[in-house]
Design a protein around this motif. Structure first.
Motif, PDB file in Angstrom:
ATOM      1  N   ASP A   1      45.257  -2.506 -15.757  1.00  0.00           N
ATOM      2  CA  ASP A   1      44.427  -3.264 -17.209  1.00  0.00           C
ATOM      3  C   ASP A   1      44.294  -4.385 -17.274  1.00  0.00           C
ATOM      4  N   PRO A   2      43.244  -5.103 -17.290  1.00  0.00           N
ATOM      5  CA  PRO A   2      43.195  -6.614 -17.390  1.00  0.00           C
ATOM      6  C   PRO A   2      43.423  -7.301 -18.376  1.00  0.00           C
ATOM      7  N   ALA A   3      43.001  -6.816 -19.754  1.00  0.00           N
ATOM      8  CA  ALA A   3      42.956  -7.083 -20.824  1.00  0.00           C
ATOM      9  C   ALA A   3      45.555  -7.273 -20.412  1.00  0.00           C
ATOM     10  N   ALA A   4      46.227  -6.169 -19.977  1.00  0.00           N
ATOM     11  CA  ALA A   4      47.472  -6.450 -19.848  1.00  0.00           C
ATOM     12  C   ALA A   4      47.742  -8.008 -18.895  1.00  0.00           C
ATOM     13  N   ALA A   5      46.807  -7.815 -18.412  1.00  0.00           N
ATOM     14  CA  ALA A   5      47.539  -8.958 -16.988  1.00  0.00           C
ATOM     15  C   ALA A   5      46.770  -9.996 -17.825  1.00  0.00           C
ATOM     16  N   LEU A   6      45.962 -10.283 -18.359  1.00  0.00           N
ATOM     17  CA  LEU A   6      45.807 -11.759 -19.707  1.00  0.00           C
ATOM     18  C   LEU A   6      46.474 -11.997 -20.057  1.00  0.00           C
ATOM     19  N   LEU A   7      47.745 -11.121 -20.915  1.00  0.00           N
ATOM     20  CA  LEU A   7      48.393 -11.378 -22.537  1.00  0.00           C
ATOM     21  C   LEU A   7      49.708 -11.527 -21.465  1.00  0.00           C
ATOM     22  N   GLN A   8      49.985 -11.153 -20.244  1.00  0.00           N
ATOM     23  CA  GLN A   8      50.971 -11.932 -19.382  1.00  0.00           C
ATOM     24  C   GLN A   8      51.226 -12.649 -19.382  1.00  0.00           C
ATOM     25  N   ARG A   9      49.880 -13.364 -18.968  1.00  0.00           N
ATOM     26  CA  ARG A   9      49.269 -15.061 -18.337  1.00  0.00           C
ATOM     27  C   ARG A   9      49.068 -15.970 -19.550  1.00  0.00           C
ATOM     28  N   LEU A  10      48.470 -15.187 -20.708  1.00  0.00           N
ATOM     29  CA  LEU A  10      48.163 -16.579 -21.904  1.00  0.00           C
ATOM     30  C   LEU A  10      50.137 -16.547 -22.285  1.00  0.00           C
ATOM     31  N   VAL A  11      50.379 -15.627 -22.617  1.00  0.00           N
ATOM     32  CA  VAL A  11      51.970 -15.251 -23.191  1.00  0.00           C
ATOM     33  C   VAL A  11      53.286 -16.647 -22.237  1.00  0.00           C
ATOM     34  N   ILE A  12      53.160 -16.365 -21.476  1.00  0.00           N
ATOM     35  CA  ILE A  12      53.904 -17.849 -20.784  1.00  0.00           C
ATOM     36  C   ILE A  12      53.194 -18.454 -21.222  1.00  0.00           C
ATOM     37  N   SER A  13      52.127 -18.809 -20.539  1.00  0.00           N
ATOM     38  CA  SER A  13      51.577 -20.090 -20.689  1.00  0.00           C
ATOM     39  C   SER A  13      51.925 -20.771 -22.995  1.00  0.00           C
ATOM     40  N   ALA A  14      51.313 -20.683 -23.247  1.00  0.00           N
ATOM     41  CA  ALA A  14      51.211 -20.877 -24.808  1.00  0.00           C
ATOM     42  C   ALA A  14      52.693 -21.396 -24.281  1.00  0.00           C
ATOM     43  N   VAL A  15      54.041 -20.487 -24.059  1.00  0.00           N
ATOM     44  CA  VAL A  15      55.242 -20.611 -24.140  1.00  0.00           C
ATOM     45  C   VAL A  15      55.223 -21.932 -24.006  1.00  0.00           C
ATOM     46  N   LEU A  16      55.047 -22.474 -22.518  1.00  0.00           N
ATOM     47  CA  LEU A  16      55.352 -23.844 -21.995  1.00  0.00           C
ATOM     48  C   LEU A  16      54.176 -24.588 -22.286  1.00  0.00           C
ATOM     49  N   ALA A  17      53.554 -24.584 -22.975  1.00  0.00           N
ATOM     50  CA  ALA A  17      52.363 -25.372 -23.118  1.00  0.00           C
ATOM     51  C   ALA A  17      53.203 -25.933 -24.649  1.00  0.00           C
ATOM     52  N   LEU A  18      53.606 -24.839 -25.083  1.00  0.00           N
ATOM     53  CA  LEU A  18      54.006 -25.571 -26.627  1.00  0.00           C
ATOM     54  C   LEU A  18      54.591 -26.769 -26.976  1.00  0.00           C
ATOM     55  N   PRO A  19      55.326 -27.285 -25.785  1.00  0.00           N
ATOM     56  CA  PRO A  19      56.543 -27.828 -26.129  1.00  0.00           C
ATOM     57  C   PRO A  19      56.203 -29.651 -25.520  1.00  0.00           C
ATOM     58  N   VAL A  20      55.271 -29.143 -24.251  1.00  0.00           N
ATOM     59  CA  VAL A  20      54.335 -29.632 -24.363  1.00  0.00           C
ATOM     60  C   VAL A  20      53.319 -31.056 -25.385  1.00  0.00           C
ATOM     61  N   LEU A  21      53.217 -29.886 -25.510  1.00  0.00           N
ATOM     62  CA  LEU A  21      51.876 -30.288 -26.919  1.00  0.00           C
ATOM     63  C   LEU A  21      52.850 -31.249 -27.909  1.00  0.00           C
ATOM     64  N   LEU A  22      54.010 -31.116 -28.696  1.00  0.00           N
ATOM     65  CA  LEU A  22      54.315 -31.380 -29.187  1.00  0.00           C
ATOM     66  C   LEU A  22      55.831 -32.241 -29.330  1.00  0.00           C
ATOM     67  N   MET A  23      55.574 -33.327 -27.466  1.00  0.00           N
ATOM     68  CA  MET A  23      56.655 -33.751 -26.803  1.00  0.00           C
ATOM     69  C   MET A  23      54.831 -34.814 -27.315  1.00  0.00           C
ATOM     70  N   ALA A  24      54.136 -34.700 -26.765  1.00  0.00           N
ATOM     71  CA  ALA A  24      52.829 -35.780 -26.801  1.00  0.00           C
ATOM     72  C   ALA A  24      52.544 -36.164 -27.895  1.00  0.00           C
ATOM     73  N   MET A  25      51.654 -35.442 -29.410  1.00  0.00           N
ATOM     74  CA  MET A  25      52.191 -35.596 -30.044  1.00  0.00           C
ATOM     75  C   MET A  25      52.454 -36.535 -31.324  1.00  0.00           C
TER      76      MET A  25
END
Length: 768
Positions: free
Chosen positions: A113-137
């Motif tokens: 399921d391409p949606a399942a693969a995208l969801l996995q990519r989205l969740v991992i990316s969101a977890v990593l990106a959130l602290p980056v965004l908080l530290m910068a702002m």
């Protein structure tokens, strides 16, 4: 239809379908379509939603030539597996791989399921990106060496999380094209690349570095990093792509629901003995047995026995049809009572079920791809932004302001133009709108549905199961002079409770609801096609057609004959009740209007729509129902076959109407797909639900108007989001090019535009 078929024109032409892979937006579909249509004699229509191309081409070309053109454009193409196959004697391998409708298994159903693969990519990316965004702002979070932690977290987001965009951008670049993927890739890589330069060669990598919050870019620009911008863009766009992929995953579900409708195996008569075999091994001319409650395996002709056939799922006819020797039966219909032997006259691709499936394919493939507003302008917007960024770089260098200042301004242009808000405009409004719809029992399948609701001016409603309940109900009891209705229901209900016939079930249910427990019946007998009889409380009770009473020597008085004739004139079914040699009453049974149907029709008229009734039922029943709900007699189309339903929708469209179709049966699936807007009752068949654009979960027709209003409101929200997203870019791009925006502020402004889009979409939660 997969594979090529010869047309009847003097110039020999062929038609085929192609599965297209690698498309990431509607502009990709448009590019494939243009490439195919450049070939002499080729007419192609590419549907981004279904990822299929329907191609008509001259005999001088081959399917491989078409595939080569698609591959040369940077995409993949393949001829899909046949939807249905024809299995005959000796085709054991093919038969073993076919499903109940004679269909080859849908390999796409078991693919990842391409949606399942995208969801996995989205969740991992969101977890990593959130602290980056908080530290910068938030400066308070900028601890010692925070910038290197940001780099460690942001690198996999930009490279791995954004890989689908980078790959698509590279493919488009090779073929001289630009899409939103191009801008996403350029913006994220530019922000990431500049951050690497600032960390390793500029002033951002030293210990204790803090990132100042400035409205105007500093002189050097090498003391700031933009990792939060690069990673946030990836996460936001992945979110939109995930919801899009999830919707596209369901595009083939209508066909799977159709093809899984039929029987799995069949009891074949060979050498006088019953042998149960897989449906794929049934051959033309075989005799097979259908018992009560079983599905008819394939289209055929009855050679022995009588029974009632429930064909409502295929024909829309609510009253079961009595069949006997010489009568035709259709595959996937249900034997409602009585054993019959059928000779197979059509199997595989020739069956009515398979033809309905093919109609759904053609209707879906023939729909023009609905392009999102953001994609419609991407062909101009993306190149303009890239040219503006390059011009900004050259302009600042020519002005002698230094390389760092020039790159800072150019990066700000790319960052401020990153289509984060554009990517969120559709999926966030769609998510909130569909979520609110789900609370109200309305399922919206995608943004293309919203465009259709705005333009619809005619709504065509199926009768059975949509406007009516779709179930047989005792409408009224007409007793002879001096007879008591309670006693009539007691005796008739007792006898009918022993029968499996839907008419008998309606009588027995009504009697039980009114009187409670019914007495036992003795010496029960069923006469196929005529009625039933048995002994109740010591009395010989007969319930059936007047012909059955006549055969028992029972005369029907004139008043009951008139009641029987009047019921049939109105399109209902009537049976007579007799005991002790006298006719006592007539019971009128039929389909009834849903409680909210008349109110639903009135609401649809208030929305400016013209309601029409389309049904496979007889004309008298259709006119009776139309009169009850307020549909004009001239807008009633009765005794319409499934193929004719599609043709009727096409005729209305050819007359300039924008048509919405409402239905609930398999017979409605093709018409739902053909219509500009398909609405299905959630209480109906899976095939109808999956072919439709909107589904009313509860089956209440009053929700039709609510569904259209919600869709129109959601579309207006999406358009508002897109307008402000573009307006933001138009206003901010000149500021960035003039060096008046620090890329960090550009990133904050970009986040602000996204926040606006989200908050604007959340207003849909108040829809009522």
């Amino acid at each position: 239809m997969a594979g090529a078929t010869r047309a009847q024109d003097p110039v020999v032409s062929l038609r085929t379908d192609l599965d297209i892979g690698g498309m990431t937006c509607a502009s990709c579909a448009a590019r494939v379509e243009r490439k195919l249509n450049k070939l002499d004699g080729v007419t192609a229509s590419v549907n981004y939603a279904t990822e299929q191309a329907s191609v008509q081409y001259p005999a001088t070309l081959s399917e491989q030539d078409l595939i080569a053109v698609v591959e040369a454009a940077g995409y993949t193409a393949a001829v899909p597996e046949p939807l249905v196959g024809l299995a005959g004697p000796g085709d054991e391998d093919a038969a073993a791989g076919q499903d109940a409708a004679g269909a080859a298994p849908d390999t796409r159903d078991t693919a990842a399921d391409p949606a399942a693969a995208l969801l996995q990519r989205l969740v991992i990316s969101a977890v990593l990106a959130l602290p980056v965004l908080l530290m910068a702002m938030i400066p308070a979070l900028q601890l010692r060496n925070w910038q290197w932690l940001s780099l460690t977290l942001a690198a996999p987001v930009v490279i791995w999380g954004g890989w689908p965009f980078h790959r698509a951008a590279y493919t488009n670049l090779r073929h001289g094209a630009a899409t939103m993927d191009t801008l996403i890739s350029l913006g994220t890589l530019a922000a990431f690349g500049w951050s690497l330069y600032a960390l390793f060669f500029g002033d951002a990598g030293h210990e204790g570095m803090r990132m100042p919050f400035e409205l105007v870019a500093s002189g050097s620009g090498t003391g700031a990093i933009y990792l939060e911008v690069a990673s946030a863009v990836v996460v936001f766009i992945l979110t939109g792509r995930y919801f899009e992929a999830r919707a596209k995953r369901r595009s083939g579900a209508a066909l799977r629901a159709l093809l899984h409708l039929g029987a799995k195996d069949v009891a074949v008569l060979r050498d006088g003995r019953e042998t149960r075999v897989p449906i794929g091994r049934l051959a033309l001319g075989d005799l097979f047995v259908v018992r009560p409650g079983e599905k008819v395996a394939t289209d055929g002709e009855v050679v022995e026995g009588r029974c009632a056939i429930d064909a409502s799922l295929l024909t829309g006819e609510s009253v079961p049809v009595q069949v006997g020797p010489g009568d035709a039966v259709t595959g996937a219909t249900v034997n409602a009572g009585g054993r019959i032997v059928v000779r197979a006259t059509r199997i595989g691709a020739q069956t009515q079920l398979a033809q309905i499936a093919q109609l759904v394919v053609q209707a879906q493939t023939g729909k023009a791809a609905v392009q999102r507003l953001a994609d419609r302008v991407s062909a101009v917007f993306v190149p303009v932004v890239v040219v503006l960024a390059v011009a900004t770089l050259i302009g600042w260098l020519a002005a002698g302001e230094g390389t760092a200042r020039a790159f800072t301004a150019a990066v700000a242009v790319l960052i401020i133009a990153c289509p984060c808000a554009l990517g969120l405009a559709t999926p966030t409004a769609l998510l909130v709108g569909t979520g609110r719809g789900a609370q109200l029992g309305i399922l919206i399948k995608g943004p293309q549905v919203l465009e259709s609701t705005r333009r619809v001016d005619t709504i065509v409603l199926d009768k059975t199961g949509t406007v009516t309940t779709g179930a047989m109900t005792l409408l009224r009891t007409v007793p002879a002079a001096g007879e008591r209705e309670e006693l009539i229901l007691r005796y008739a209900g007792a006898v009918e409770s022993a029968s499996e016939h839907p008419i008998a079930g309606a009588v027995a249910k009504a009697a039980a609801e009114r009187l409670g427990d019914l007495p036992a019946v003795q010496r029960f007998r069923n006469t196929d096609g005529l009625g039933v009889q048995g002994v109740v409380d010591g009395r010989e009770v007969v319930v059936g057609r007047p012909r059955m009473l006549a055969e028992e020597g029972i005369a029907v008085p004139a008043e009951l004959e008139q009641a029987h004739a009047a019921a049939e004139q109105q399109g209902a079914t009537a049976v007579a009740v007799a005991w002790d040699g006298r006719a006592r009453a007539v019971l009128v049974v039929g389909d009834v209007v849903k409680p909210g149907s008349a109110q639903a029709i009135a609401r649809l008229r208030d929305l400016g729509l013209t309601p029409m009734l389309l049904t496979g039922d007889n004309a008298r029943a259709a006119r009776r129902i139309a009169e009850q709900v307020g549909i004009a007699p001239g807008d009633v189309f009765a005794e319409v076959l499934p193929v004719e339903k599609v043709e009727q929708v096409k005729r209305l469209q050819a007359a300039g109407k924008v048509v919405a179709m409402v239905g609930d049966g398999v017979n409605d699936a093709a018409a739902l797909a053909q219509a500009d807007l398909g609405l299905a009752m959630g209480t109906g068949a899976d095939a109808a639900i999956e072919a439709a654009d909107l589904t009313l979960v509860g089956g209440d027709p009053r929700a039709l108007a609510d569904a259209i209003r919600l869709s129109r409101r959601t579309l207006a929200t999406i358009k508002g989001n897109l307008f402000w997203a573009f307006a933001y870019n138009v206003a901010a791009l000149p500021l960035a090019a003039a060096g008046l925006l620090n890329p960090l502020i550009a990133g904050a402004a970009m986040a602000g535009s996204s926040l606006f889009v989200v908050s604007n979409s959340l207003r849909l939660r108040r829809f009522s």
